[in-house]
Motif scaffolding. Structure first.
Motif, PDB file in Angstrom:
ATOM      1  N   ALA A 130     -33.576  -6.950   3.557  1.00 27.46           N
ATOM      2  CA  ALA A 130     -34.702  -7.510   2.820  1.00 27.46           C
ATOM      3  C   ALA A 130     -34.304  -8.847   2.192  1.00 27.46           C
ATOM      4  CB  ALA A 130     -35.137  -6.538   1.730  1.00 27.46           C
ATOM      5  N   PRO A 131     -35.165  -9.842   2.289  1.00 30.30           N
ATOM      6  CA  PRO A 131     -34.875 -11.137   1.669  1.00 30.30           C
ATOM      7  C   PRO A 131     -34.853 -11.023   0.148  1.00 30.30           C
ATOM      8  CG  PRO A 131     -36.797 -11.251   3.110  1.00 30.30           C
ATOM      9  CD  PRO A 131     -36.397  -9.834   3.016  1.00 30.30           C
ATOM     10  N   LEU A 132     -34.101 -11.863  -0.489  1.00 31.63           N
ATOM     11  CA  LEU A 132     -34.030 -11.881  -1.937  1.00 31.63           C
ATOM     12  C   LEU A 132     -35.008 -12.906  -2.487  1.00 31.63           C
ATOM     13  CD1 LEU A 132     -30.166 -11.757  -2.364  1.00 31.63           C
ATOM     14  CD2 LEU A 132     -31.771  -9.884  -2.514  1.00 31.63           C
ATOM     15  N   VAL A 133     -35.562 -12.643  -3.626  1.00 35.09           N
ATOM     16  CA  VAL A 133     -36.472 -13.576  -4.278  1.00 35.09           C
ATOM     17  C   VAL A 133     -35.938 -13.886  -5.671  1.00 35.09           C
ATOM     18  CG1 VAL A 133     -38.494 -12.815  -2.987  1.00 35.09           C
ATOM     19  CG2 VAL A 133     -37.925 -11.699  -5.119  1.00 35.09           C
ATOM     20  N   THR A 134     -36.407 -14.999  -6.209  1.00 36.54           N
ATOM     21  CA  THR A 134     -35.914 -15.408  -7.522  1.00 36.54           C
ATOM     22  C   THR A 134     -36.892 -15.154  -8.650  1.00 36.54           C
ATOM     23  OG1 THR A 134     -36.707 -17.656  -7.133  1.00 36.54           O
ATOM     24  CG2 THR A 134     -34.416 -17.173  -6.540  1.00 36.54           C
ATOM     25  N   CYS A 135     -38.158 -14.866  -8.298  1.00 35.18           N
ATOM     26  CA  CYS A 135     -39.129 -14.606  -9.360  1.00 35.18           C
ATOM     27  C   CYS A 135     -40.203 -13.647  -8.852  1.00 35.18           C
ATOM     28  CB  CYS A 135     -39.756 -15.903  -9.856  1.00 35.18           C
ATOM     29  SG  CYS A 135     -40.773 -16.734  -8.619  1.00 35.18           S
ATOM     30  N   GLU A 136     -41.011 -13.184  -9.757  1.00 31.10           N
ATOM     31  CA  GLU A 136     -42.042 -12.204  -9.419  1.00 31.10           C
ATOM     32  C   GLU A 136     -43.103 -12.805  -8.493  1.00 31.10           C
ATOM     33  OE1 GLU A 136     -45.120  -9.254 -11.724  1.00 31.10           O
ATOM     34  OE2 GLU A 136     -43.256  -9.839 -12.732  1.00 31.10           O
ATOM     35  N   ASP A 137     -43.416 -14.099  -8.672  1.00 28.20           N
ATOM     36  CA  ASP A 137     -44.397 -14.744  -7.794  1.00 28.20           C
ATOM     37  C   ASP A 137     -43.924 -14.762  -6.345  1.00 28.20           C
ATOM     38  OD1 ASP A 137     -46.181 -15.230  -9.865  1.00 28.20           O
ATOM     39  OD2 ASP A 137     -45.375 -17.234 -10.274  1.00 28.20           O
ATOM     40  N   GLU A 138     -42.649 -15.094  -6.139  1.00 28.16           N
ATOM     41  CA  GLU A 138     -42.095 -15.088  -4.782  1.00 28.16           C
ATOM     42  C   GLU A 138     -42.137 -13.682  -4.199  1.00 28.16           C
ATOM     43  OE1 GLU A 138     -38.197 -16.734  -4.482  1.00 28.16           O
ATOM     44  OE2 GLU A 138     -38.812 -18.674  -5.277  1.00 28.16           O
ATOM     45  N   ALA A 139     -41.830 -12.696  -5.030  1.00 26.94           N
ATOM     46  CA  ALA A 139     -41.853 -11.303  -4.571  1.00 26.94           C
ATOM     47  C   ALA A 139     -43.268 -10.905  -4.159  1.00 26.94           C
ATOM     48  CB  ALA A 139     -41.331 -10.378  -5.666  1.00 26.94           C
ATOM     49  N   GLN A 140     -44.266 -11.320  -4.925  1.00 28.95           N
ATOM     50  CA  GLN A 140     -45.659 -10.995  -4.612  1.00 28.95           C
ATOM     51  C   GLN A 140     -46.082 -11.656  -3.301  1.00 28.95           C
ATOM     52  OE1 GLN A 140     -47.569  -8.800  -6.229  1.00 28.95           O
ATOM     53  NE2 GLN A 140     -49.107  -9.096  -4.640  1.00 28.95           N
ATOM     54  N   LYS A 141     -45.719 -12.923  -3.117  1.00 29.91           N
ATOM     55  CA  LYS A 141     -46.067 -13.625  -1.872  1.00 29.91           C
ATOM     56  C   LYS A 141     -45.394 -12.962  -0.671  1.00 29.91           C
ATOM     57  CE  LYS A 141     -46.807 -18.084  -4.065  1.00 29.91           C
ATOM     58  NZ  LYS A 141     -46.295 -19.442  -4.267  1.00 29.91           N
ATOM     59  N   LEU A 142     -44.145 -12.595  -0.846  1.00 31.05           N
ATOM     60  CA  LEU A 142     -43.405 -11.947   0.231  1.00 31.05           C
ATOM     61  C   LEU A 142     -44.022 -10.594   0.574  1.00 31.05           C
ATOM     62  CD1 LEU A 142     -40.948 -12.318   2.068  1.00 31.05           C
ATOM     63  CD2 LEU A 142     -39.601 -11.131   0.349  1.00 31.05           C
ATOM     64  N   LEU A 143     -44.405  -9.845  -0.441  1.00 32.93           N
ATOM     65  CA  LEU A 143     -45.047  -8.553  -0.229  1.00 32.93           C
ATOM     66  C   LEU A 143     -46.351  -8.724   0.539  1.00 32.93           C
ATOM     67  CD1 LEU A 143     -45.112  -5.518  -0.716  1.00 32.93           C
ATOM     68  CD2 LEU A 143     -46.207  -5.974  -2.913  1.00 32.93           C
ATOM     69  N   GLU A 144     -47.129  -9.744   0.192  1.00 32.49           N
ATOM     70  CA  GLU A 144     -48.380 -10.010   0.900  1.00 32.49           C
ATOM     71  C   GLU A 144     -48.117 -10.344   2.362  1.00 32.49           C
ATOM     72  OE1 GLU A 144     -50.289 -13.062  -1.379  1.00 32.49           O
ATOM     73  OE2 GLU A 144     -50.651 -11.734  -3.086  1.00 32.49           O
ATOM     74  N   GLN A 145     -47.069 -11.130   2.623  1.00 28.59           N
ATOM     75  CA  GLN A 145     -46.712 -11.461   4.002  1.00 28.59           C
ATOM     76  C   GLN A 145     -46.338 -10.206   4.786  1.00 28.59           C
ATOM     77  OE1 GLN A 145     -43.566 -14.325   3.734  1.00 28.59           O
ATOM     78  NE2 GLN A 145     -44.942 -16.015   3.214  1.00 28.59           N
ATOM     79  N   PHE A 146     -45.554  -9.323   4.177  1.00 30.67           N
ATOM     80  CA  PHE A 146     -45.176  -8.077   4.841  1.00 30.67           C
ATOM     81  C   PHE A 146     -46.402  -7.219   5.132  1.00 30.67           C
ATOM     82  CE2 PHE A 146     -40.711  -8.380   3.007  1.00 30.67           C
ATOM     83  CZ  PHE A 146     -40.148  -8.674   4.233  1.00 30.67           C
ATOM     84  N   GLN A 147     -47.304  -7.137   4.166  1.00 29.05           N
ATOM     85  CA  GLN A 147     -48.505  -6.328   4.361  1.00 29.05           C
ATOM     86  C   GLN A 147     -49.368  -6.899   5.480  1.00 29.05           C
ATOM     87  OE1 GLN A 147     -50.016  -6.301   0.350  1.00 29.05           O
ATOM     88  NE2 GLN A 147     -48.985  -4.363  -0.126  1.00 29.05           N
ATOM     89  N   ASP A 148     -49.518  -8.222   5.521  1.00 28.19           N
ATOM     90  CA  ASP A 148     -50.280  -8.858   6.597  1.00 28.19           C
ATOM     91  C   ASP A 148     -49.639  -8.565   7.956  1.00 28.19           C
ATOM     92  OD1 ASP A 148     -52.075  -9.904   4.795  1.00 28.19           O
ATOM     93  OD2 ASP A 148     -51.147 -11.905   4.759  1.00 28.19           O
ATOM     94  N   HIS A 149     -48.324  -8.662   8.009  1.00 27.96           N
ATOM     95  CA  HIS A 149     -47.601  -8.400   9.250  1.00 27.96           C
ATOM     96  C   HIS A 149     -47.819  -6.956   9.705  1.00 27.96           C
ATOM     97  CE1 HIS A 149     -44.461  -8.724  12.262  1.00 27.96           C
ATOM     98  NE2 HIS A 149     -43.924  -7.626  11.778  1.00 27.96           N
ATOM     99  N   ILE A 150     -47.745  -6.035   8.776  1.00 28.50           N
ATOM    100  CA  ILE A 150     -47.939  -4.620   9.096  1.00 28.50           C
ATOM    101  C   ILE A 150     -49.358  -4.382   9.600  1.00 28.50           C
ATOM    102  CG2 ILE A 150     -48.114  -2.301   8.090  1.00 28.50           C
ATOM    103  CD1 ILE A 150     -45.727  -3.125   6.287  1.00 28.50           C
ATOM    104  N   GLU A 151     -50.336  -4.989   8.933  1.00 35.02           N
ATOM    105  CA  GLU A 151     -51.728  -4.815   9.348  1.00 35.02           C
ATOM    106  C   GLU A 151     -51.960  -5.383  10.750  1.00 35.02           C
ATOM    107  OE1 GLU A 151     -54.131  -6.481   6.252  1.00 35.02           O
ATOM    108  OE2 GLU A 151     -53.562  -4.916   4.830  1.00 35.02           O
ATOM    109  N   ARG A 152     -51.340  -6.526  11.059  1.00 36.59           N
ATOM    110  CA  ARG A 152     -51.472  -7.101  12.403  1.00 36.59           C
ATOM    111  C   ARG A 152     -50.845  -6.171  13.447  1.00 36.59           C
ATOM    112  NH1 ARG A 152     -50.073 -12.009   9.836  1.00 36.59           N
ATOM    113  NH2 ARG A 152     -47.948 -11.792  10.618  1.00 36.59           N
ATOM    114  N   LYS A 153     -49.691  -5.606  13.121  1.00 40.05           N
ATOM    115  CA  LYS A 153     -49.030  -4.680  14.055  1.00 40.05           C
ATOM    116  C   LYS A 153     -49.906  -3.446  14.295  1.00 40.05           C
ATOM    117  CE  LYS A 153     -44.832  -6.208  14.987  1.00 40.05           C
ATOM    118  NZ  LYS A 153     -44.256  -6.305  16.310  1.00 40.05           N
TER     119      LYS A 153
END
Length: 69
Positions: free
Chosen positions: A38-61
């Motif tokens: 899992a990639p590391l993030v430096t703040c909560e905003d980055e973590a939220q954006k990353l989570l959204e990207q993962f969710q989008d990827h999962i939904e596309r799959k």
């Protein structure tokens, strides 16, 4: 280190401590994330954006798999 004289393999508690110390102090040799790590993030905003990207990827799959049916 607690070693049984009959069986020279360390007990589970020692194995756990050794594993934790290894994971904490040793880095991956190339200083790059391992495949699938899992990639590391430096703040909560980055973590939220990353989570959204993962969710989008999962939904596309999921959509791709449903389309194959």
């Amino acid at each position: 280190m607690a070693v049984n004289r009959v069986n020279p393999i360390p007990d589970n508690e020692v194995k756990i401590k050794l594993g934790l110390a290894t994971a904490f102090y040793l880095r991956e040799p190339a200083n790059k994330p391992l495949t699938g790590a899992a990639p590391l993030v430096t703040c909560e905003d980055e973590a939220q954006k990353l989570l959204e990207q993962f969710q989008d990827h999962i939904e596309r799959k999921i959509g791709h798999l449903q389309h194959k049916r």
